[in-house]
Design a protein around this motif. Structure first.
Motif, PDB file in Angstrom:
ATOM      1  N   PRO A  98     -24.207 -64.572  -9.716  1.00 37.03           N
ATOM      2  CA  PRO A  98     -23.409 -63.552 -10.463  1.00 37.03           C
ATOM      3  C   PRO A  98     -23.903 -62.131 -10.151  1.00 37.03           C
ATOM      4  CG  PRO A  98     -23.479 -65.506 -11.603  1.00 37.03           C
ATOM      5  CD  PRO A  98     -24.665 -65.574 -10.774  1.00 37.03           C
ATOM      6  N   ARG A  99     -25.242 -61.991 -10.375  1.00 35.59           N
ATOM      7  CA  ARG A  99     -26.059 -60.637 -10.285  1.00 35.59           C
ATOM      8  C   ARG A  99     -25.913 -60.252  -9.019  1.00 35.59           C
ATOM      9  NH1 ARG A  99     -31.775 -61.313 -12.378  1.00 35.59           N
ATOM     10  NH2 ARG A  99     -31.600 -63.177 -11.662  1.00 35.59           N
ATOM     11  N   LEU A 100     -26.072 -61.117  -7.913  1.00 33.78           N
ATOM     12  CA  LEU A 100     -25.970 -60.472  -6.550  1.00 33.78           C
ATOM     13  C   LEU A 100     -24.757 -59.984  -6.257  1.00 33.78           C
ATOM     14  CD1 LEU A 100     -27.434 -60.316  -3.902  1.00 33.78           C
ATOM     15  CD2 LEU A 100     -26.418 -62.813  -3.467  1.00 33.78           C
ATOM     16  N   MET A 101     -23.584 -60.665  -6.754  1.00 30.95           N
ATOM     17  CA  MET A 101     -22.204 -60.379  -6.486  1.00 30.95           C
ATOM     18  C   MET A 101     -21.998 -59.135  -7.125  1.00 30.95           C
ATOM     19  SD  MET A 101     -21.266 -62.581  -4.341  1.00 30.95           S
ATOM     20  CE  MET A 101     -19.519 -62.218  -4.247  1.00 30.95           C
ATOM     21  N   VAL A 102     -22.060 -58.950  -8.475  1.00 27.72           N
ATOM     22  CA  VAL A 102     -22.000 -57.729  -9.261  1.00 27.72           C
ATOM     23  C   VAL A 102     -22.649 -56.562  -8.547  1.00 27.72           C
ATOM     24  CG1 VAL A 102     -22.522 -56.378 -11.319  1.00 27.72           C
ATOM     25  CG2 VAL A 102     -21.450 -58.939 -11.397  1.00 27.72           C
TER      26      VAL A 102
END
Length: 89
Positions: A53-57
């Motif tokens: 999720p951090r990578l996608m955000v």
């Protein structure tokens, strides 16, 4: 070039760096905090659950704000190059 001009140029450059890094890192930190609270509440300790999720955000944020960040960087660079004669003399 006077010390005041050098300090002003350095201040502008640092502000631009803080802006670029902050815009890339802050959303990732917020999502990481939310995922960490979710993991603590459910006792799921999966590494990919916090990383993905951090990578996608971060990718979405850079896609969304990338053109503006590049324009700010180009504006600073153009301003710096155009003012070389005034800074030297």
């Amino acid at each position: 070039m006077t010390p005041e001009v050098a300090v002003d140029l350095f201040r502008e450059a640092l502000w631009l760096i803080v802006l670029i890094v902050g815009l890339a890192v802050v959303p990732s930190l917020v999502v990481g905090l939310i995922v960490a609270m979710f993991q603590a509440a459910t006792q799921i300790n999966e590494q990919t659950l916090s990383f993905l999720p951090r990578l996608m955000v971060m990718l979405i944020t850079l896609i969304w704000a990338g053109p503006w960040l590049v324009s700010q960087l180009m504006e600073y660079t153009q301003n710096l190059i155009q003012n070389i004669p005034y800074l030297i003399g």
